[in-house]
Motif scaffolding. Structure first.
Motif, PDB file in Angstrom:
ATOM      1  N   LEU B  18       0.825  -1.200   0.000  1.00 53.50           N
ATOM      2  CA  LEU B  18       0.000   0.000   0.000  1.00 53.50           C
ATOM      3  C   LEU B  18       0.867   1.261   0.000  1.00 53.50           C
ATOM      4  O   LEU B  18       1.743   1.414   0.845  1.00 53.50           O
ATOM      5  N   THR B  19       0.602   2.132  -0.965  1.00 60.62           N
ATOM      6  CA  THR B  19       1.311   3.405  -0.990  1.00 60.62           C
ATOM      7  C   THR B  19       0.438   4.456  -0.307  1.00 60.62           C
ATOM      8  O   THR B  19      -0.607   4.834  -0.829  1.00 60.62           O
ATOM      9  N   ALA B  20       0.865   4.882   0.866  1.00 61.65           N
ATOM     10  CA  ALA B  20       0.068   5.849   1.612  1.00 61.65           C
ATOM     11  C   ALA B  20       0.395   7.263   1.175  1.00 61.65           C
ATOM     12  O   ALA B  20      -0.420   8.166   1.298  1.00 61.65           O
ATOM     13  N   LEU B  21       1.606   7.447   0.671  1.00 63.33           N
ATOM     14  CA  LEU B  21       2.085   8.780   0.342  1.00 63.33           C
ATOM     15  C   LEU B  21       3.100   8.648  -0.789  1.00 63.33           C
ATOM     16  O   LEU B  21       3.943   7.751  -0.762  1.00 63.33           O
ATOM     17  N   ALA B  22       3.008   9.524  -1.798  1.00 62.36           N
ATOM     18  CA  ALA B  22       3.968   9.445  -2.891  1.00 62.36           C
ATOM     19  C   ALA B  22       4.359  10.837  -3.365  1.00 62.36           C
ATOM     20  O   ALA B  22       3.503  11.716  -3.508  1.00 62.36           O
ATOM     21  N   ASN B  23       5.647  11.029  -3.601  1.00 65.14           N
ATOM     22  CA  ASN B  23       6.185  12.249  -4.224  1.00 65.14           C
ATOM     23  C   ASN B  23       5.689  13.545  -3.617  1.00 65.14           C
ATOM     24  O   ASN B  23       5.231  14.427  -4.330  1.00 65.14           O
ATOM     25  N   VAL B  24       5.731  13.647  -2.324  1.00 59.85           N
ATOM     26  CA  VAL B  24       5.272  14.894  -1.717  1.00 59.85           C
ATOM     27  C   VAL B  24       6.434  15.878  -1.566  1.00 59.85           C
ATOM     28  O   VAL B  24       7.444  15.557  -0.939  1.00 59.85           O
ATOM     29  N   ASN B  40     -10.542  11.861   4.366  1.00 62.83           N
ATOM     30  CA  ASN B  40      -9.964  10.784   5.176  1.00 62.83           C
ATOM     31  C   ASN B  40      -9.152   9.859   4.276  1.00 62.83           C
ATOM     32  O   ASN B  40      -9.577   9.530   3.177  1.00 62.83           O
ATOM     33  N   GLY B  41      -7.980   9.482   4.730  1.00 59.31           N
ATOM     34  CA  GLY B  41      -7.149   8.567   3.956  1.00 59.31           C
ATOM     35  C   GLY B  41      -6.381   9.259   2.847  1.00 59.31           C
ATOM     36  O   GLY B  41      -5.772   8.601   2.002  1.00 59.31           O
ATOM     37  N   ALA B  42      -6.380  10.597   2.831  1.00 59.15           N
ATOM     38  CA  ALA B  42      -5.678  11.306   1.768  1.00 59.15           C
ATOM     39  C   ALA B  42      -4.167  11.334   1.979  1.00 59.15           C
ATOM     40  O   ALA B  42      -3.409  11.602   1.057  1.00 59.15           O
ATOM     41  N   GLY B  43      -3.745  11.050   3.206  1.00 59.01           N
ATOM     42  CA  GLY B  43      -2.312  11.019   3.476  1.00 59.01           C
ATOM     43  C   GLY B  43      -1.823  12.115   4.407  1.00 59.01           C
ATOM     44  O   GLY B  43      -0.644  12.193   4.717  1.00 59.01           O
ATOM     45  N   PHE B 219      -4.255  17.355  -0.041  1.00 60.05           N
ATOM     46  CA  PHE B 219      -3.821  15.991  -0.302  1.00 60.05           C
ATOM     47  C   PHE B 219      -4.996  15.196  -0.845  1.00 60.05           C
ATOM     48  O   PHE B 219      -6.144  15.415  -0.462  1.00 60.05           O
ATOM     49  N   ARG B 220      -4.683  14.298  -1.761  1.00 63.03           N
ATOM     50  CA  ARG B 220      -5.726  13.411  -2.263  1.00 63.03           C
ATOM     51  C   ARG B 220      -5.070  12.097  -2.674  1.00 63.03           C
ATOM     52  O   ARG B 220      -4.109  12.074  -3.440  1.00 63.03           O
ATOM     53  N   ARG B 221      -5.566  11.026  -2.163  1.00 65.63           N
ATOM     54  CA  ARG B 221      -5.077   9.680  -2.475  1.00 65.63           C
ATOM     55  C   ARG B 221      -3.550   9.572  -2.378  1.00 65.63           C
ATOM     56  O   ARG B 221      -2.885   9.072  -3.281  1.00 65.63           O
ATOM     57  N   GLY B 222      -3.015  10.104  -1.295  1.00 67.70           N
ATOM     58  CA  GLY B 222      -1.585   9.936  -1.045  1.00 67.70           C
ATOM     59  C   GLY B 222      -0.685  10.903  -1.798  1.00 67.70           C
ATOM     60  O   GLY B 222       0.530  10.793  -1.752  1.00 67.70           O
TER      61      GLY B 222
END
Lengths: 328, 256
Positions: B18-24, B40-43, B219-222
């Motif tokens: 599961l990728t909770a967060l990417a390229n922030v 909720n769950g956006a990261g 944030f949206r979907r990680g």
């Protein structure tokens, strides 16, 4: 629930609970004096105070434990084991000074054992110390080999039955112990940490408090105080019987709860513990003098515990009682 | 513009598959309130846990004032000046305000090797902090259990300030508060920034965010899907960014 009065941090600050304990002590004394002609004598007063010495010392430690959300139900037998060590030293004709340090040393050692099980081993305190109670009790039987240690030399008695500037040594030691525990609780970071842990161990950890160290220390301190209590026990009775300390943990927990320390932790009263011990001993002594067999003493203690906790549970459930209490 | 207090570069967090967060990529500046918004769950939570040292990032780096840092515990983050005020405030209700503010870092003097609390100094310091924050709490000796939710937030903020925090992360500070209390906490948030702190605020309440934030990150979907100056956007745009209805987000999420 968190009325400001709890923050009476003075060395003898009294709140409603403690005043009512004092009144209860006085009422009991008056009642027993009326019923029994043997009660109101200076000899009997001395007996009650004498009988309170061990419980006062153990009660101070138990106050710290309960305030931290801990408990030690093996504490009476810890005193038994310390008393055996002191008795052996005395029986072998050892130096009375060695006998004097034997109690606290054995206490410290057993405190480390308890703390290792409960704190490092993460066994809940009530279960861990109950397990150790079984182990220690058997150790007492094995060490005594079915025989009392009796007729111990009076060297320790002579040392502790004296007075310093007119103050009896036991009173002096209790005063010092009270002062030391009060200072630790109200004037050092250790006391704050202990109360924070009693409120919530998880929050205490998040606040960066050394939770393990604080809990470990407290179990050891309680056992060291118990070792000192054992010294007075042996000095007074000059024997160690098989059943030594079997009702002490019950008495100590009862006295501490009577005194207003929360069984759930986070809140405690040292002066309350002192008054709780005195009330318990006054009742036990008085009932004996009016002809109630000593067999019934634990019943009285048990009823006191259930009564106090029952009252608190009820008063937490009914808003009216809560309101009355908040006004107190 | 001055150098940001903290720069997050290409931060990613994976839990197994599961990728909770990417390229922030994110910059946090001193004296600025940065709001993190998202469903909720956006990261958002994962991101602040990385900032707070509770989770190590799977990828990317954090740079504080020009030098890269790696946190292995919340304590590491704290010593770099990052304080997190969690939703369930880690306060001890049975202790006083002053005791809570200093808990774990008490001022003490050693007498015969025994550390004694400097109660008076602690009280005075806390008194000063409360006045400075205009927290309307008169008695630092009052037990925290007797305080309202907003006052407890103020105590938690005092605690963060007392740890010399340079970045204060606030996780839904007003979620459980009444209206008047919310106003006070928002004012506190502003004052914190005015003192030169960097503030990261997580909130679900968009009008609240517009009231205090200088910048808004969505944030949206990680992923970080948008960054706007609060003055240059509006309620509707932010909502569409959060829900994914905004054309920018659609373009970003278009399968390629």
């Amino acid at each position: 629930m968190y009325a400001v009065r709890q923050f009476g941090n003075g060395i003898f600050s009294m709140n409603g609970r403690e005043w009512s304990l004092l009144v209860a002590c006085l009422l009991a004394i008056i009642l027993f004096s009326v019923v029994s002609p043997h009660y109101a004598t200076s000899g009997n007063a001395a007996t009650v105070l004498r009988n309170s010495v061990e419980l006062l010392l153990i009660g101070l430690g138990m106050t710290l434990l309960l305030a931290m959300g801990g408990i030690d139900v093996s504490i009476g037998i810890v005193m038994g084991l310390a008393a055996i060590a002191i008795g052996r030293v005395l029986g072998a004709g050892g130096n009375p000074l060695l006998a004097l340090v034997a109690g606290p040393m054995v206490g410290a050692l057993l405190g480390c054992v308890t703390a290792t099980v409960v704190v490092l081993g993460r066994v809940p305190a009530i279960v861990g110390t109950l397990g150790l109670l079984g182990v220690y009790r058997t150790a007492v039987f094995v060490l005594l080999g079915g025989q009392w240690l009796s007729g111990l030399p009076s060297s320790l008695t002579n040392l502790l039955a004296t007075t310093v500037l007119g103050v009896p040594v036991p009173a002096l030691v209790i005063a010092i112990a009270y002062l030391a525990v009060w200072l630790a609780l109200r004037r050092t970071p250790y006391g704050l940490h202990l109360l924070a842990i009693g409120n919530s161990e998880e929050k205490a950890r998040l606040s960066g408090i050394p939770v393990i160290k604080t809990r470990f220390m407290t179990f050891v301190i309680s056992c060291v105080l118990t070792g000192i209590a054992a010294t007075f026990y042996v000095a007074t009775y000059r024997n160690v019987e098989m059943t030594i300390g079997s009702t002490l943990a019950l008495d100590a927990i009862a006295a501490v709860i009577l005194g207003g320390t929360s069984i759930l932790g986070g809140r405690c009263s040292l002066i309350g513990t002192v008054l709780g011990v005195l009330l318990l001993r006054i009742l036990q002594n008085g009932l004996l003098l009016i002809g109630v067999p000593s067999l019934w003493q634990p019943v009285v203690t048990g009823i006191l515990i259930i009564g106090v906790l029952g009252f608190e549970a009820v008063s937490n459930r009914f808003p009216l009682v809560q309101l009355l209490r908040a006004r107190a | 513009m001055t150098e940001p207090f903290l720069v997050a570069r290409n931060i990613a967090k994976r839990f197994g598959a599961l990728t909770a967060l990417a390229n922030v990529d994110l910059e946090i500046r001193s004296g600025e309130v940065l709001a993190l918004l998202g469903d909720n769950g956006a990261g958002k939570s994962t991101f602040i846990k990385i900032l707070a040292g509770a989770h190590p990032p799977s990828d990317g780096e954090l740079v504080i004032e020009g030098s890269p840092v790696a946190f292995s515990s919340p304590k590491d983050a704290a010593s770099s000046g990052i304080a997190t005020i969690f939703q369930e405030l880690a306060l001890s209700e049975n202790l006083s305000i002053a005791e809570n503010v200093f808990l774990g870092r008490e001022l003490k003097r050693s007498i015969l090797g025994i550390p004694f609390l400097k109660r008076k100094e602690m009280r005075q310091r806390v008194d000063g902090l409360l006045k400075e924050l205009d927290a309307h709490i008169s008695d630092p000796e009052a037990p925290v259990g007797s305080l309202s939710g907003g006052q407890r937030q103020a105590v938690a903020i005092c605690r963060a300030l007392n740890l010399n925090a340079r970045l204060v992360i606030m996780d839904e500070p007003t979620a459980a508060l009444a209206v008047a209390e919310t106003r006070k906490v928002l004012a506190l948030t502003r004052r914190l920034a005015a003192r030169g702190c960097a503030v990261v605020l997580i909130s679900h309440n968009i009008s609240e965010v517009f009231e205090v934030a200088d910048r808004i990150v969505v944030f949206r979907r990680g992923r970080k899907v948008a960054e706007r100056l609060a003055a240059e956007t509006n309620h509707e745009e932010v909502v569409s960014l959060i829900t994914g209805a905004h054309p920018d987000v659609r373009a970003l999420e278009k399968p390629n």
